[in-house]
Enzyme design. Sequence first.
Site, PDB file in Angstrom:
ATOM      1  N   TYR A 153       0.848  -1.216   0.000  1.00  0.00           N
ATOM      2  CA  TYR A 153       0.000   0.000   0.000  1.00  0.00           C
ATOM      3  C   TYR A 153       0.877   1.257   0.000  1.00  0.00           C
ATOM      4  O   TYR A 153       0.636   2.191  -0.772  1.00  0.00           O
ATOM      5  CB  TYR A 153      -0.892  -0.051   1.235  1.00  0.00           C
ATOM      6  CG  TYR A 153      -1.884   1.086   1.352  1.00  0.00           C
ATOM      7  CD1 TYR A 153      -3.037   1.100   0.568  1.00  0.00           C
ATOM      8  CD2 TYR A 153      -1.691   2.111   2.266  1.00  0.00           C
ATOM      9  CE1 TYR A 153      -3.965   2.126   0.690  1.00  0.00           C
ATOM     10  CE2 TYR A 153      -2.614   3.141   2.401  1.00  0.00           C
ATOM     11  CZ  TYR A 153      -3.754   3.140   1.606  1.00  0.00           C
ATOM     12  OH  TYR A 153      -4.666   4.165   1.731  1.00  0.00           O
ATOM     13  N   LYS A 157       1.042   4.135  -2.911  1.00  0.00           N
ATOM     14  CA  LYS A 157       0.675   5.533  -2.639  1.00  0.00           C
ATOM     15  C   LYS A 157       1.867   6.474  -2.851  1.00  0.00           C
ATOM     16  O   LYS A 157       1.675   7.627  -3.255  1.00  0.00           O
ATOM     17  CB  LYS A 157       0.108   5.661  -1.227  1.00  0.00           C
ATOM     18  CG  LYS A 157      -1.227   4.935  -1.029  1.00  0.00           C
ATOM     19  CD  LYS A 157      -2.310   5.471  -1.954  1.00  0.00           C
ATOM     20  CE  LYS A 157      -3.694   4.945  -1.623  1.00  0.00           C
ATOM     21  NZ  LYS A 157      -4.735   5.460  -2.532  1.00  0.00           N
TER      22      LYS A 157
END
Length: 245
Positions: A153, A157
């Site tokens: 993640y 990002k």
Amino acid sequence: MGMSFEGQVVVVTGASRGIGRAIAQAFADQGARVACVATTIAGAKAAAEAIGPLATGFAADVSDSEQVAALFKELDQTYGQLDVLVNNAGITRDTLVLRMKDEDWDRVIAVNLRGTFLCTRAALKPMIKGRYGRVINVTSIIGQTGAAGQANYAASKAGVIGFTKSVAKEWGARGVTCNAVAPGFIETDMTADLGEDFRKHVTENAPAGRLGAATDISNAVLFLAAKESGYITGQVLTVDGGLTL
Ligand code: NAP
């Protein structure tokens, strides 16, 4: 500064729930026609119906090149213009790196990063033609700080941030800005399973003294999407109640 989006067409991915739904609602409240995108037509339509007559539901998996191409073709036929794209669709598949399966890595990168690329590429065509556009990418404070158990993640990002700055450099001269919003911890399905200890940590360490609401993020997105924000591009606006200060 006026915040009217009347006459504009806004596409929000991941608009069936949580932050994306609040963003779609906020744009519709300011007079925009809003395309609400989610993985299922039922979820997208249910959100659009709840938002009101300016919203319409569309289905696409943002990680799938063919589905994204078909989506933007349908959007072009429906609206014939595109002013704002909000790349909000995102997922987590948390686990420690040592236990992370290939598919946990690939899926998170595919939805969060590749999805942002595919939708932006498709949206840029009408924006460049119209010499106007606002692309807002929803990243995360985790993309800046990293987090144990969220390497996939965090990488996705952080990638979104580099992508945002690159798009800003490529298309600024054509009237298209590209910015990111980096939420802290916001009350949605994604954070519903966070334990009490973690909630206490956030409320005690964020100067704002609370977790965020989806409307905290939609307010920031609307600011960056406004016509008047045309001199802001390539930026990451952190909206975390001061947690990462
Ligand atoms: P959420 O409540 O879990 O909602 C996720 C949304 O993304 C849903 O509308 C979902 O649609 C959609 N989606 C998931 N995979 C998709 C795909 N392959 N194609 C199209 N749509 C897809 O999440 P949220 O908390 O609102 O998060 C929204 C964004 O904010 C994400 O990018 C997330 O990383 C970011 N963010 C959230 C927080 C937080 O604290 N909540 C913090 C930082 C950043 P379906 O309903 O069809 O599944």
